[in-house]
Design a protein around this motif. Structure first.
Motif: not given
Length: 436
Positions: A48-54, A300-302
């Motif tokens: 999830c953290l990686v997804a936020f920074f892409l 679900g969020g990811m």
């Protein structure tokens, strides 16, 4: 037949969150040599953290907007319903365990078995128990001491009885109405448990029959098993309520609620716990499922962020670009959930992650959603029962003081599940009469 050529090609960068989760999860386990080092929730959180920074290069949005996308994905109606069902399933198992329903089911099965069919009987008891409990881990933990005792008395190898119990445990993991894998498979595909069960059961029925036949051929000295076991028929009423009401098509929430209520009434009647203590019993079970419920929300969020980044379109395009038939689409879904299960050693997580993708593939190719749910659950459960790194084999191996590798050759039922799963995909049967 439509195929991937009509889809947006997407962007592989959108799969980086999933790659980050899988790579971190597997790498930490390999380096540490321990399967307790990397909790799945932490691994998913890293993804999830990686997804936020892409960012999507064509549609860059603010971090605040990404949070909104994530929260909408995690709060999607199907996921929240799944969370509620997870918590209710945990509460039911805790109540049933506290009022000795589990003990009664095991003892009933072993008491009525003719001594000359003790090994097939052990498999049937494992199937019944796991179907009633909805948990393969609980089945393994409950039956392992009994299986070891049987092996010692009748002179068969412990890995054989261990494999029998693992197979029966995965039967329930795959088919039980309160199994987290069934909940995940039916909710992600938005189908009823009854419809999924009908398809799924017919797909594994030949595996059940052949497994029992093979066990009948094993030569044992079953006359040594003469122990008397106590049980109470009233204690199995909550399980009967769950099974019957689910089969007649009642919504899962009132089904679970009635199962819990009946268990509480019987438990108080038998003085297994007081009315005040029953609240703690319910809470204990819900706590057992908190991790799984929260993981479902995080996934679900990811997945929502991966969709924004083009990862879902990329995966769909490459999974379906050469797919020109329902059969090929079903094999793509089976391959996806199997690979995720092998990577994560968790069949529920593999279904939660692959479920939305499988649904999209089904919509694109025209696959019945009840079959998709059955395929997701069947293949993920089969590989979980055959993975030397999976929790079921590790627990059984630990209790039996043997290596998980020693057990795998005897998990015949899971091997047969894969054989007939593939067979029924090839022939396109069974197909529900009602198209979802």
């Amino acid at each position: 037949m439509p195929n991937g050529s009509g889809l947006n090609k997407g962007n592989i960068k959108g799969l980086f969150p999933l790659f980050a989760f899988l790579i971190t999860y597997i790498l930490v386990r390999v380096i540490s040599g321990s399967f307790e080092t990397m909790p799945i929730m932490v691994g998913i959180s890293i993804g999830c953290l990686v997804a936020f920074f892409l960012n999507d290069k064509n549609h860059k949005i603010s971090f605040t907007k990404k949070v909104t996308i994530f929260c909408k994905g995690g709060g999607e109606e199907t996921l929240i319903l799944m969370v509620i069902i997870f918590l209710l399933a945990g509460a039911f198992y805790s109540v049933a365990n506290s009022m000795h329903a589990v003990d009664s089911i095991v003892n009933i099965g072993l008491s009525i078995l003719p001594s000359n069919i003790i090994l097939p009987g052990l498999f049937v008891v494992s199937c019944i128990l796991s179907f009633a409990m909805g948990t393969s881990m609980g089945t393994v933990s409950t039956l392992a001491p009994i299986a070891i005792g049987i092996a010692t008395k009748i002179g068969v190898d412990i890995p054989l009885v261990a494999g029998i119990v693992i197979g029966g445990a995965m039967f329930g993991d795959n088919l039980s109405f309160i199994s987290d894998t069934t909940i995940a498979a039916t909710r992600t595909q938005e189908v009823t448990m009854k419809d999924k069960f009908k398809v799924n059961f017919l797909m594994v029925l030949p595996a059940i029959i052949i497994n029992i036949a093979l066990l009948l051929l094993v030569d044992v000295n079953a006359s040594a098993v003469t122990e008397h076991l106590d049980f109470n028929l009233l204690n199995i009423l909550p399980y009967a309520i769950i099974i019957v009401l689910s089969l007649v098509g009642m919504h899962v929430i009132p089904v679970m609620g009635l199962g819990i209520l009946s268990g509480l009434i019987i438990g108080v009647m038998h003085q297994d716990f007081t009315i005040l203590e029953s609240f703690k019993v319910i809470h204990t079970g819900m706590v057992w499922m908190e991790d799984m419920a929260l993981i479902a929300v995080l996934v679900g969020g990811m997945v929502a962020l991966m969709k924004y980044l083009g990862g879902i379109d990329y995966l769909l395009y490459h999974l379906t670009k050469n797919v020109k038939s329902v059969r090929a689409g079903e094999f793509s879904i089976a391959s996806l959930v199997s690979l995720l299960d092998i990577a994560t050693t968790n069949n529920t997580i593999s279904i939660i992650v692959s479920g939305p993708i499988a649904k999209n593939i089904g919509n694109e190719i025209g696959i019945n959603r009840s079959r998709i749910a059955a395929i997701l659950d069947l293949f993920s459960s089969a590989f979980s029962g055959l993975s030397p790194f999976g929790g079921q084999l590790l627990v059984m191996a630990g209790l039996c003081s043997i290596s998980p590798i020693d057990i795998i050759p005897y998990v015949w039922y899971c091997m047969l599940m894969l054989v007939f799963g593939i067979f029924f995909i090839i022939i396109g049967k069974p197909m529900p009469k009602k198209v979802n």
